[in-house]
Design a protein around this motif. Structure first.
Motif: not given
Length: 305
Positions: A167-172, A268-285
């Motif tokens: 949450k803190r990282s997404m806010h920053n 096994s690895i899954g990677t993604t970047f946050m986009n501007r419409v993400d919240n914590e749940m959508s980013f993680f999912e």
């Protein structure tokens, strides 16, 4: 660098009814300022309003700036390393060792551009005496919070800490228009290692994999274990290649690390970047979905082999 000891002195001049008249640096000039008992009590009351080390140092810095012309303030202890926001490099550094009797609290360093007068130096020592107990309490609280946020086996952050840090990282990232990435990892064949060699070996493998993750990331990246064999990495201030680099490093380490390659551990690895419409749940999912596809591909490959 000169080191000066600040001792716990219960007979400090601040414990008397006398007033201390000293030079204060105000708006580029020095003026006489009376520092009486009411001011000391008010200052000590302020210091006792928080157990947050950053806030505590900020309160202290506001008062210390009345007596010392400094451009940077730094505190370091065995478990804490703090820099006052806005600190800049100075010509010299003056360091004070903070102790309570024989109990070493840490070092407080000032970046200074002009010498500290003897009078102001004495005032600074008294200010340190006011800081000692609140600072020790804040460090103890910080240590307790770190334990509450830590996975006991690996020393990595736990799921509770992950949720707060994400949450803190997404806010920053939104505030500073920067990239934040998420790496999720799920160990392959780990259950087979536990079944074949026992939990002692399994724990050894988990600790070694945690060390591998530390080696594959920057100091500014945050690493977590959710429990079992699931791990996560939050990558702040990332560039577009950062996640791919981390994934490649992990895959390479799995084949070159003596212990992990011995047990043929995979991840096994899954990677993604946050986009501007993400919240914590959508980013993680989204990262979790990519991880799931990676795990299914790994399972399919093993079944073919």
């Amino acid at each position: 660098m000169q080191t000066l000891n600040v001792l716990d002195n219960r007979f400090s001049p601040f414990n008397t009814y006398s007033t201390l008249r000293t030079d204060a640096h105000v708006a580029g000039t020095f003026t006489n300022t009376v520092f009486d008992k009411r001011q000391i009590l008010a200052f000590m009351t302020q210091l006792q309003t928080t157990l947050d080390i950053d806030k505590l140092l900020n309160i202290f810095a506001v008062e210390a700036a009345r007596y010392v012309d400094f451009s940077g303030l730094y505190f370091k202890s065995q478990s804490v390393n703090k820099t006052l926001p806005g600190s800049r490099k100075a010509k010299k550094e003056r360091r004070f060792d903070l102790t309570i009797t024989d109990d070493f609290i840490g070092t407080l360093s000032y970046g200074i551009n002009s010498p500290i007068s003897l009078t102001n130096y004495k005032v600074l020592q008294q200010l340190h005496l006011c800081l000692l107990h609140p600072l020790r309490n804040a460090i103890a609280y910080h240590a307790a919070m770190q334990l509450a946020m830590q996975d006991a086996l690996t020393g990595l952050g736990n799921r509770r800490y992950f949720d707060e840090q994400l949450k803190r990282s997404m806010h920053n990232a939104n505030r500073h228009h920067s990239l934040v990435g998420l790496v999720l990892g799920d160990l392959d064949k780990f259950k087979a290692i536990n079944d074949a060699y026992g939990h002692v070996t399994g724990d050894l493998v988990l600790r070694e994999f945690a060390n591998v993750l530390r080696q594959c990331t920057r100091n500014s990246d945050s690493i977590f274990r959710f429990g079992g064999d699931e791990f996560a990495i939050i990558v702040e201030n990332a560039d577009e290649t950062a996640l791919a680099i981390i994934e490649n490093r992990i895959n390479l380490a799995l084949t070159t690390n003596v212990l992990l390659s011995k047990y043929q551990l995979g991840c096994s690895i899954g990677t993604t970047f946050m986009n501007r419409v993400d919240n914590e749940m959508s980013f993680f999912e989204r990262a979790d979905e990519i991880l799931y596809r990676s795990k299914m591909q790994a399972a399919a490959h093993l079944s073919v082999v």
